[in-house]
Write a protein that holds these residues in place. Structure first.
Motif, PDB file in Angstrom:
ATOM      1  N   ARG A 184       1.011  -1.280  -0.012  1.00 55.08           N
ATOM      2  CA  ARG A 184       0.077   0.193  -0.075  1.00 55.08           C
ATOM      3  C   ARG A 184       0.999   1.181  -0.045  1.00 55.08           C
ATOM      4  O   ARG A 184       0.943   2.147   1.132  1.00 55.08           O
ATOM      5  N   THR A 185       1.381   1.376  -1.101  1.00 50.49           N
ATOM      6  CA  THR A 185       2.373   2.396  -1.240  1.00 50.49           C
ATOM      7  C   THR A 185       2.107   4.019  -0.713  1.00 50.49           C
ATOM      8  O   THR A 185       2.759   4.597  -0.071  1.00 50.49           O
ATOM      9  N   GLY A 186       0.806   4.392  -1.293  1.00 49.97           N
ATOM     10  CA  GLY A 186       0.505   5.662  -0.973  1.00 49.97           C
ATOM     11  C   GLY A 186       0.292   5.929   0.460  1.00 49.97           C
ATOM     12  O   GLY A 186       0.878   6.908   1.000  1.00 49.97           O
ATOM     13  N   PHE A 187      -0.045   4.920   1.308  1.00 49.10           N
ATOM     14  CA  PHE A 187      -0.324   5.052   2.714  1.00 49.10           C
ATOM     15  C   PHE A 187       1.104   4.798   3.373  1.00 49.10           C
ATOM     16  O   PHE A 187       1.375   5.461   4.393  1.00 49.10           O
ATOM     17  N   ALA A 188       2.046   4.081   2.682  1.00 47.65           N
ATOM     18  CA  ALA A 188       3.228   3.997   3.451  1.00 47.65           C
ATOM     19  C   ALA A 188       3.934   5.282   3.155  1.00 47.65           C
ATOM     20  O   ALA A 188       4.995   5.651   4.063  1.00 47.65           O
ATOM     21  N   VAL A 189       3.880   6.023   2.159  1.00 44.71           N
ATOM     22  CA  VAL A 189       4.527   7.364   1.967  1.00 44.71           C
ATOM     23  C   VAL A 189       3.954   8.144   2.935  1.00 44.71           C
ATOM     24  O   VAL A 189       4.614   9.190   3.343  1.00 44.71           O
ATOM     25  N   GLY A 190       2.465   8.271   3.059  1.00 41.21           N
ATOM     26  CA  GLY A 190       1.846   9.260   4.048  1.00 41.21           C
ATOM     27  C   GLY A 190       2.458   8.916   5.521  1.00 41.21           C
ATOM     28  O   GLY A 190       2.831   9.911   6.054  1.00 41.21           O
ATOM     29  N   ALA A 191       2.607   7.889   5.790  1.00 40.44           N
ATOM     30  CA  ALA A 191       3.152   7.350   7.042  1.00 40.44           C
ATOM     31  C   ALA A 191       4.394   7.966   7.258  1.00 40.44           C
ATOM     32  O   ALA A 191       4.910   8.326   8.268  1.00 40.44           O
ATOM     33  N   ALA A 192       5.220   7.622   6.175  1.00 30.36           N
ATOM     34  CA  ALA A 192       6.813   8.061   6.149  1.00 30.36           C
ATOM     35  C   ALA A 192       6.856   9.615   6.177  1.00 30.36           C
ATOM     36  O   ALA A 192       7.777  10.119   6.801  1.00 30.36           O
ATOM     37  N   ALA A 193       5.848  10.177   5.645  1.00 31.42           N
ATOM     38  CA  ALA A 193       5.764  11.726   5.686  1.00 31.42           C
ATOM     39  C   ALA A 193       5.286  12.025   7.211  1.00 31.42           C
ATOM     40  O   ALA A 193       5.944  12.949   7.896  1.00 31.42           O
ATOM     41  N   ILE A 194       4.570  11.407   8.007  1.00 29.67           N
ATOM     42  CA  ILE A 194       4.257  11.712   9.283  1.00 29.67           C
ATOM     43  C   ILE A 194       5.616  11.593  10.098  1.00 29.67           C
ATOM     44  O   ILE A 194       6.032  12.288  10.910  1.00 29.67           O
ATOM     45  N   ALA A 195       6.570  10.285   9.870  1.00 23.92           N
ATOM     46  CA  ALA A 195       7.768  10.558  10.667  1.00 23.92           C
ATOM     47  C   ALA A 195       8.610  11.300  10.182  1.00 23.92           C
ATOM     48  O   ALA A 195       9.325  12.057  11.239  1.00 23.92           O
ATOM     49  N   THR A 196       8.864  11.654   9.043  1.00 18.78           N
ATOM     50  CA  THR A 196       9.520  12.645   8.647  1.00 18.78           C
ATOM     51  C   THR A 196       9.182  14.092   9.341  1.00 18.78           C
ATOM     52  O   THR A 196      10.071  14.839   9.740  1.00 18.78           O
ATOM     53  N   LEU A 197       8.020  14.293   9.225  1.00 17.36           N
ATOM     54  CA  LEU A 197       7.609  15.709   9.871  1.00 17.36           C
ATOM     55  C   LEU A 197       7.751  15.870  11.541  1.00 17.36           C
ATOM     56  O   LEU A 197       8.182  16.720  12.071  1.00 17.36           O
ATOM     57  N   THR A 198       7.655  14.671  12.150  1.00 14.96           N
ATOM     58  CA  THR A 198       7.871  14.160  13.441  1.00 14.96           C
ATOM     59  C   THR A 198       9.440  14.810  13.722  1.00 14.96           C
ATOM     60  O   THR A 198       9.793  15.488  14.673  1.00 14.96           O
ATOM     61  N   LEU A 199      10.314  14.141  12.775  1.00 16.40           N
ATOM     62  CA  LEU A 199      11.654  14.602  13.134  1.00 16.40           C
ATOM     63  C   LEU A 199      12.171  15.971  12.846  1.00 16.40           C
ATOM     64  O   LEU A 199      12.812  16.732  13.567  1.00 16.40           O
ATOM     65  N   VAL A 200      11.291  16.670  11.851  1.00 18.65           N
ATOM     66  CA  VAL A 200      11.561  18.228  11.489  1.00 18.65           C
ATOM     67  C   VAL A 200      10.955  18.943  12.809  1.00 18.65           C
ATOM     68  O   VAL A 200      11.500  19.871  13.098  1.00 18.65           O
ATOM     69  N   LEU A 201       9.987  18.491  13.123  1.00 19.53           N
ATOM     70  CA  LEU A 201       9.412  19.468  14.210  1.00 19.53           C
ATOM     71  C   LEU A 201       9.980  19.516  15.553  1.00 19.53           C
ATOM     72  O   LEU A 201      10.261  20.173  16.218  1.00 19.53           O
ATOM     73  N   ARG A 202      10.515  18.185  15.880  1.00 19.42           N
ATOM     74  CA  ARG A 202      11.371  18.031  17.145  1.00 19.42           C
ATOM     75  C   ARG A 202      12.724  18.966  16.617  1.00 19.42           C
ATOM     76  O   ARG A 202      13.019  19.678  17.861  1.00 19.42           O
ATOM     77  N   ALA A 203      13.336  18.848  15.701  1.00 21.99           N
ATOM     78  CA  ALA A 203      14.528  19.736  15.548  1.00 21.99           C
ATOM     79  C   ALA A 203      14.195  21.122  15.449  1.00 21.99           C
ATOM     80  O   ALA A 203      15.222  21.592  15.734  1.00 21.99           O
ATOM     81  N   ARG A 204      13.079  21.626  15.148  1.00 26.04           N
ATOM     82  CA  ARG A 204      12.748  22.965  15.180  1.00 26.04           C
ATOM     83  C   ARG A 204      12.245  23.451  16.320  1.00 26.04           C
ATOM     84  O   ARG A 204      12.162  24.523  16.917  1.00 26.04           O
ATOM     85  N   LEU A 205      11.132  22.835  16.785  1.00 30.24           N
ATOM     86  CA  LEU A 205      10.389  23.349  17.890  1.00 30.24           C
ATOM     87  C   LEU A 205      10.898  23.030  19.567  1.00 30.24           C
ATOM     88  O   LEU A 205      11.002  23.811  20.188  1.00 30.24           O
ATOM     89  N   ILE A 206      11.725  21.935  19.599  1.00 32.14           N
ATOM     90  CA  ILE A 206      12.377  21.801  21.076  1.00 32.14           C
ATOM     91  C   ILE A 206      13.423  22.977  21.031  1.00 32.14           C
ATOM     92  O   ILE A 206      13.825  23.573  22.248  1.00 32.14           O
ATOM     93  N   PRO A 207      14.651  22.951  20.298  1.00 30.81           N
ATOM     94  CA  PRO A 207      15.452  24.217  20.442  1.00 30.81           C
ATOM     95  C   PRO A 207      14.787  25.719  20.718  1.00 30.81           C
ATOM     96  O   PRO A 207      15.065  26.416  21.385  1.00 30.81           O
ATOM     97  N   ARG A 208      13.694  25.737  20.105  1.00 30.09           N
ATOM     98  CA  ARG A 208      13.076  27.032  20.304  1.00 30.09           C
ATOM     99  C   ARG A 208      12.236  27.136  21.503  1.00 30.09           C
ATOM    100  O   ARG A 208      12.529  28.219  22.462  1.00 30.09           O
ATOM    101  N   MET A 209      11.599  26.211  21.951  1.00 31.23           N
ATOM    102  CA  MET A 209      11.372  25.932  23.434  1.00 31.23           C
ATOM    103  C   MET A 209      12.423  26.233  24.328  1.00 31.23           C
ATOM    104  O   MET A 209      11.930  26.873  25.475  1.00 31.23           O
ATOM    105  N   ASP A 210      13.548  25.500  24.511  1.00 28.87           N
ATOM    106  CA  ASP A 210      14.389  25.737  25.024  1.00 28.87           C
ATOM    107  C   ASP A 210      14.937  27.006  25.374  1.00 28.87           C
ATOM    108  O   ASP A 210      15.218  27.867  26.353  1.00 28.87           O
TER     109      ASP A 210
END
Length: 143
Positions: A75-101
């Motif tokens: 189910r390639t489309g859903f796999a890509v969507g879930a991978a996008a959520i994983a990537t977004l999670t990494l990006v948000l963590r990298a951007r939001l946590i230092p700003r919160m600090d």
């Protein structure tokens, strides 16, 4: 008999999707009440920061598992969507946590601008989680 008890790829995909849904919903529902905090002291900012670090870790693991299980289920489309959520999670963590600090330090120094900025970041994270939750719920309709 043994093969009947093994989970099929679609069942793994459903399992991981539900896990990702549960994690996202739990942390979304937990983050909204934190908006009642005034964010005016370092304890508030440290607690919210640690809350999101925990969420990002759990969501990343669940999203990677979801992406892999969808890929195994072809189910390639859903796999890509879930991978996008994983990537977004990494990006948000990298951007939001230092700003919160940084903002937490500024709040400790009584910087009046830091409190509304911290609240804005918090609200943005809630909005993003809400969109993710909608996408996850939408994927469940495919089962």
């Amino acid at each position: 008999m043994r093969s009947a008890m093994m989970l099929q790829p679609n069942q793994f995909a459903l399992l991981f999707t539900v896990a990702l849904l549960a994690i996202t919903a739990y942390f979304l529902l937990g983050s909204v009440p934190l908006l009642i905090l005034k964010h005016d002291n370092p304890v508030d900012s440290r607690f919210i920061r640690s809350f999101y670090i925990t969420y990002f870790r759990m969501a990343f693991v669940a999203a990677v598992g979801t992406a892999a299980s969808y890929a195994l289920a072809s189910r390639t489309g859903f796999a890509v969507g879930a991978a996008a959520i994983a990537t977004l999670t990494l990006v948000l963590r990298a951007r939001l946590i230092p700003r919160m600090d940084r903002l937490g330090i500024q709040i400790q120094g009584q910087d009046a601008i830091a409190i509304p900025e911290f609240r804005r970041i918090h609200k943005s994270a809630i909005l993003i989680n809400t969109v993710q939750l909608g996408a996850i719920l939408g994927s469940l309709g495919s089962f």
